[in-house]
Design an enzyme around this catalytic site. Structure first.
Site, PDB file in Angstrom:
ATOM      1  N   ALA A  10     -10.092   2.983   1.375  1.00  0.00           N
ATOM      2  CA  ALA A  10     -11.270   2.392   0.727  1.00  0.00           C
ATOM      3  C   ALA A  10     -10.936   1.929  -0.687  1.00  0.00           C
ATOM      4  O   ALA A  10     -11.758   1.999  -1.600  1.00  0.00           O
ATOM      5  CB  ALA A  10     -12.411   3.404   0.716  1.00  0.00           C
ATOM      6  N   ASN A 102       4.601   5.083   1.392  1.00  0.00           N
ATOM      7  CA  ASN A 102       3.622   4.532   2.326  1.00  0.00           C
ATOM      8  C   ASN A 102       3.945   4.884   3.774  1.00  0.00           C
ATOM      9  O   ASN A 102       3.045   4.976   4.616  1.00  0.00           O
ATOM     10  CB  ASN A 102       3.487   3.018   2.130  1.00  0.00           C
ATOM     11  CG  ASN A 102       2.650   2.703   0.898  1.00  0.00           C
ATOM     12  OD1 ASN A 102       2.129   3.611   0.250  1.00  0.00           O
ATOM     13  ND2 ASN A 102       2.520   1.438   0.553  1.00  0.00           N
ATOM     14  N   ASN A 127       1.955  -2.032   2.712  1.00  0.00           N
ATOM     15  CA  ASN A 127       3.294  -2.554   2.429  1.00  0.00           C
ATOM     16  C   ASN A 127       4.348  -1.448   2.392  1.00  0.00           C
ATOM     17  O   ASN A 127       4.005  -0.299   2.099  1.00  0.00           O
ATOM     18  CB  ASN A 127       3.293  -3.268   1.072  1.00  0.00           C
ATOM     19  CG  ASN A 127       2.951  -4.739   1.208  1.00  0.00           C
ATOM     20  OD1 ASN A 127       3.416  -5.399   2.136  1.00  0.00           O
ATOM     21  ND2 ASN A 127       2.135  -5.244   0.290  1.00  0.00           N
ATOM     22  N   HIS A 182       7.175 -10.628   5.154  1.00  0.00           N
ATOM     23  CA  HIS A 182       6.285 -10.626   3.982  1.00  0.00           C
ATOM     24  C   HIS A 182       7.107 -10.061   2.827  1.00  0.00           C
ATOM     25  O   HIS A 182       6.853  -8.972   2.337  1.00  0.00           O
ATOM     26  CB  HIS A 182       5.064  -9.761   4.267  1.00  0.00           C
ATOM     27  CG  HIS A 182       3.997  -9.863   3.225  1.00  0.00           C
ATOM     28  ND1 HIS A 182       3.490 -11.055   2.787  1.00  0.00           N
ATOM     29  CD2 HIS A 182       3.328  -8.902   2.530  1.00  0.00           C
ATOM     30  CE1 HIS A 182       2.557 -10.834   1.875  1.00  0.00           C
ATOM     31  NE2 HIS A 182       2.444  -9.538   1.683  1.00  0.00           N
TER      32      HIS A 182
HETATM   33  N1  LIG Z   1       0.028  -7.234   3.870  1.00  0.00           N
HETATM   34  C1  LIG Z   1      -0.437  -7.861   2.800  1.00  0.00           C
HETATM   35  O1  LIG Z   1      -0.470  -9.087   2.763  1.00  0.00           O
HETATM   36  C2  LIG Z   1      -0.924  -7.095   1.636  1.00  0.00           C
HETATM   37  C3  LIG Z   1      -0.746  -5.733   1.575  1.00  0.00           C
HETATM   38  N2  LIG Z   1      -1.247  -4.994   0.556  1.00  0.00           N
HETATM   39  C4  LIG Z   1      -1.025  -3.556   0.609  1.00  0.00           C
HETATM   40  O2  LIG Z   1      -2.224  -2.911   1.026  1.00  0.00           O
HETATM   41  C5  LIG Z   1      -2.204  -1.553   0.560  1.00  0.00           C
HETATM   42  C6  LIG Z   1      -3.548  -1.207  -0.095  1.00  0.00           C
HETATM   43  O3  LIG Z   1      -3.744  -1.999  -1.247  1.00  0.00           O
HETATM   44  P1  LIG Z   1      -5.008  -1.725  -2.190  1.00  0.00           P
HETATM   45  O4  LIG Z   1      -6.217  -1.473  -1.373  1.00  0.00           O
HETATM   46  O5  LIG Z   1      -5.030  -2.804  -3.197  1.00  0.00           O
HETATM   47  O6  LIG Z   1      -4.587  -0.342  -2.884  1.00  0.00           O
HETATM   48  P2  LIG Z   1      -5.584   0.758  -3.506  1.00  0.00           P
HETATM   49  O7  LIG Z   1      -4.755   1.690  -4.310  1.00  0.00           O
HETATM   50  O8  LIG Z   1      -6.742   0.082  -4.155  1.00  0.00           O
HETATM   51  O9  LIG Z   1      -6.157   1.516  -2.231  1.00  0.00           O
HETATM   52  C7  LIG Z   1      -5.370   2.288  -1.373  1.00  0.00           C
HETATM   53  C8  LIG Z   1      -6.279   3.368  -0.820  1.00  0.00           C
HETATM   54  O10 LIG Z   1      -5.564   4.098   0.194  1.00  0.00           O
HETATM   55  C9  LIG Z   1      -6.086   5.426   0.139  1.00  0.00           C
HETATM   56  N3  LIG Z   1      -5.235   6.347   0.876  1.00  0.00           N
HETATM   57  C10 LIG Z   1      -4.072   6.905   0.501  1.00  0.00           C
HETATM   58  N4  LIG Z   1      -3.628   7.744   1.462  1.00  0.00           N
HETATM   59  C11 LIG Z   1      -4.536   7.697   2.473  1.00  0.00           C
HETATM   60  C12 LIG Z   1      -4.640   8.325   3.751  1.00  0.00           C
HETATM   61  N5  LIG Z   1      -3.706   9.182   4.175  1.00  0.00           N
HETATM   62  N6  LIG Z   1      -5.711   8.060   4.513  1.00  0.00           N
HETATM   63  C13 LIG Z   1      -6.684   7.203   4.077  1.00  0.00           C
HETATM   64  N7  LIG Z   1      -6.625   6.574   2.888  1.00  0.00           N
HETATM   65  C14 LIG Z   1      -5.572   6.820   2.098  1.00  0.00           C
HETATM   66  C15 LIG Z   1      -6.145   5.714  -1.359  1.00  0.00           C
HETATM   67  O11 LIG Z   1      -6.943   6.849  -1.648  1.00  0.00           O
HETATM   68  C16 LIG Z   1      -6.715   4.407  -1.893  1.00  0.00           C
HETATM   69  O12 LIG Z   1      -8.132   4.430  -1.973  1.00  0.00           O
HETATM   70  C17 LIG Z   1      -0.997  -1.447  -0.379  1.00  0.00           C
HETATM   71  O13 LIG Z   1       0.088  -0.862   0.309  1.00  0.00           O
HETATM   72  C18 LIG Z   1      -0.692  -2.902  -0.707  1.00  0.00           C
HETATM   73  O14 LIG Z   1       0.651  -3.097  -1.074  1.00  0.00           O
HETATM   74  C19 LIG Z   1      -1.988  -5.567  -0.458  1.00  0.00           C
HETATM   75  C20 LIG Z   1      -2.204  -6.927  -0.456  1.00  0.00           C
HETATM   76  C21 LIG Z   1      -1.631  -7.809   0.544  1.00  0.00           C
HETATM   77  C1  LIG Z   2       0.432  -7.197  -2.266  1.00  0.00           C
HETATM   78  C2  LIG Z   2       0.961  -8.217  -1.385  1.00  0.00           C
HETATM   79  O1  LIG Z   2       1.682  -7.928  -0.455  1.00  0.00           O
HETATM   80  C3  LIG Z   2       0.616  -9.577  -1.648  1.00  0.00           C
HETATM   81  O2  LIG Z   2      -0.293  -9.870  -2.446  1.00  0.00           O
HETATM   82  O3  LIG Z   2       1.237 -10.446  -1.026  1.00  0.00           O
END
Ligand SMILES: NC(=O)C1=CN([C@@H]2O[C@H](COP(=O)(O)OP(=O)(O)OC[C@H]3O[C@@H](n4cnc5c(N)ncnc54)[C@H](O)[C@@H]3O)[C@@H](O)[C@H]2O)C=CC1
Ligand SMILES: CC(=O)C(=O)O
Length: 316
Positions: A10, A102, A127, A182
């Site tokens: 979340a 992760n 990621n 990616h």
């Molecule tokens: N594939 C893509 O194109 C993209 C991937 N990402 C990735 O998405 C992921 C999340 O990014 P954000 O939401 O911005 O980060 P964020 O830090 O805002 O949120 C991550 C959430 O995951 C929760 N979390 C951690 N361990 C957990 C578990 N075991 N069970 C449930 N929740 C858990 C945290 O408490 C936190 O609220 C990152 O790894 C980021 O690099 C972000 C943007 C683009």
């Molecule tokens: C965070 C990430 O993977 C992106 O913005 O592309």
């Protein structure tokens, strides 16, 4: 039976994805979970209070989960699960720097998804994306077509936006494509890119296309550097939500996604960014596109780079 989608995590990505999914009004229920006490419930309360203004009937449910799977009963019956749990990058970090941390999170989440939502299609966004998608499949043991990753939709949208801005044309007149990983071996595909139906290569010089290709590869890092904390989430959540909608509607839309490749492009046995038809069973079919010799060589190189990392994943 109404459709149900779960968003795990979340944070910025998860909460914006949940919002988009609720506003589509194609699901009966959006469940949002996190390990942080109260946050998912607070977001759900807030999102539900927007229903009368935005005009959607979807109910949002927020649940805090525990280290031993407590709370995961709430995801039972989910048609789709979007995994956003995990740390985002800090400025200067590569996505690969997130691998070990992760991997632990995604494995724990995926094992609970397998237990409580065994029929779901899983869309991974955490990621490093290609590796976390492979790990989610290993940890769930779901058929490979039912586990896919979000990256190509986002990278393609970035490329299209940069082209539209450079030419000062509506973004709707631009079609682009990115394949590959990616990460550093992302493969933007100018030969399949058009402006008003005409080849991109007729619309701008090769050097300018190459600049936009590099800018696309660095698209995520550019946002990270400006934000200082956290990474992009508006465009990423738009991409993941569209994928979940395509699954729910069994639309058969062709989208660039991270999918299991088994023979297409002469590549086998790896999760990689390719175009695929998306429907109720996840990936219906990988769609192979004609590529230039250079683009094909870059895609093969991306496959080998990702394969090397994905082979380390099973022990994580
Ligand atoms: N594939 C893509 O194109 C993209 C991937 N990402 C990735 O998405 C992921 C999340 O990014 P954000 O939401 O911005 O980060 P964020 O830090 O805002 O949120 C991550 C959430 O995951 C929760 N979390 C951690 N361990 C957990 C578990 N075991 N069970 C449930 N929740 C858990 C945290 O408490 C936190 O609220 C990152 O790894 C980021 O690099 C972000 C943007 C683009
Ligand atoms: C965070 C990430 O993977 C992106 O913005 O592309």
């Amino acid at each position: 039976m109404g459709k149900k989608v779960t968003v795990v995590g979340a944070g910025f990505y998860g909460s914006t994805t949940a919002q988009r999914l609720a506003e589509y009004d194609v699901f009966d229920t959006v469940v949002i979970t996190d390990i942080v006490e109260g946050k998912p419930a607070g977001l759900a309360l807030d999102l539900n209070q927007s229903r009368a203004i935005e005009g959607f009937e979807t109910k949002v449910v927020g649940v805090t989960t525990g280290p031993n799977g407590e709370g995961y009963e709430a995801i039972e019956g989910s048609d789709v699960v979007v995994i956003t749990a995990g740390l985002p990058r800090k400025p200067g970090m590569s996505r690969m720097d997130l691998l070990e941390t992760n991997a632990k999170i995604v494995r724990q989440v995926a094992e609970n998804v397998a237990k409580y939502a065994p029929s779901a299609v899983v869309i991974v966004v955490s990621n490093p994306l290609d590796e976390m998608t492979a790990l989610a499949q290993i940890a769930t043991q779901f058929p490979k077509n039912r586990v896919l990753g979000q990256a190509g939709m986002l990278d393609t949208a970035r490329f299209s936006n940069f082209v539209a801005e450079a030419l000062n044309v509506p973004v709707a007149s631009v079609r682009t494509l990115t394949l590959g990983s990616h990460g550093d071996t992302m493969v933007p595909v100018p030969s399949k890119s058009t402006v008003n139906g005409k080849p991109l290569r007729d619309a701008m010089p090769a050097e300018q296309i190459e600049e936009l290709v590099v800018k696309t590869r660095n698209g995520g890092a550019e946002v990270v550097a400006l934000l200082k904390t956290g990474s992009a989430y508006y465009a990423p959540s738009a991409a993941a939500a569209r994928m979940a909608k395509a699954v729910a509607e069994d639309s058969g839309e062709v989208m660039p996604v991270c999918a299991w490749v088994d023979g297409e492009y002469g590549i086998s046995g790896v999760y990689l960014g390719v175009e695929a038809e998306i429907g109720a069973e996840g990936v219906k079919r990988v769609v192979e596109t004609d590529l230039d010799a250079d683009e094909r060589a870059s895609l093969l190189a991306a496959a080998e780079a990702v394969r090397a990392k994905q082979s380390d994943i099973s022990s994580m």
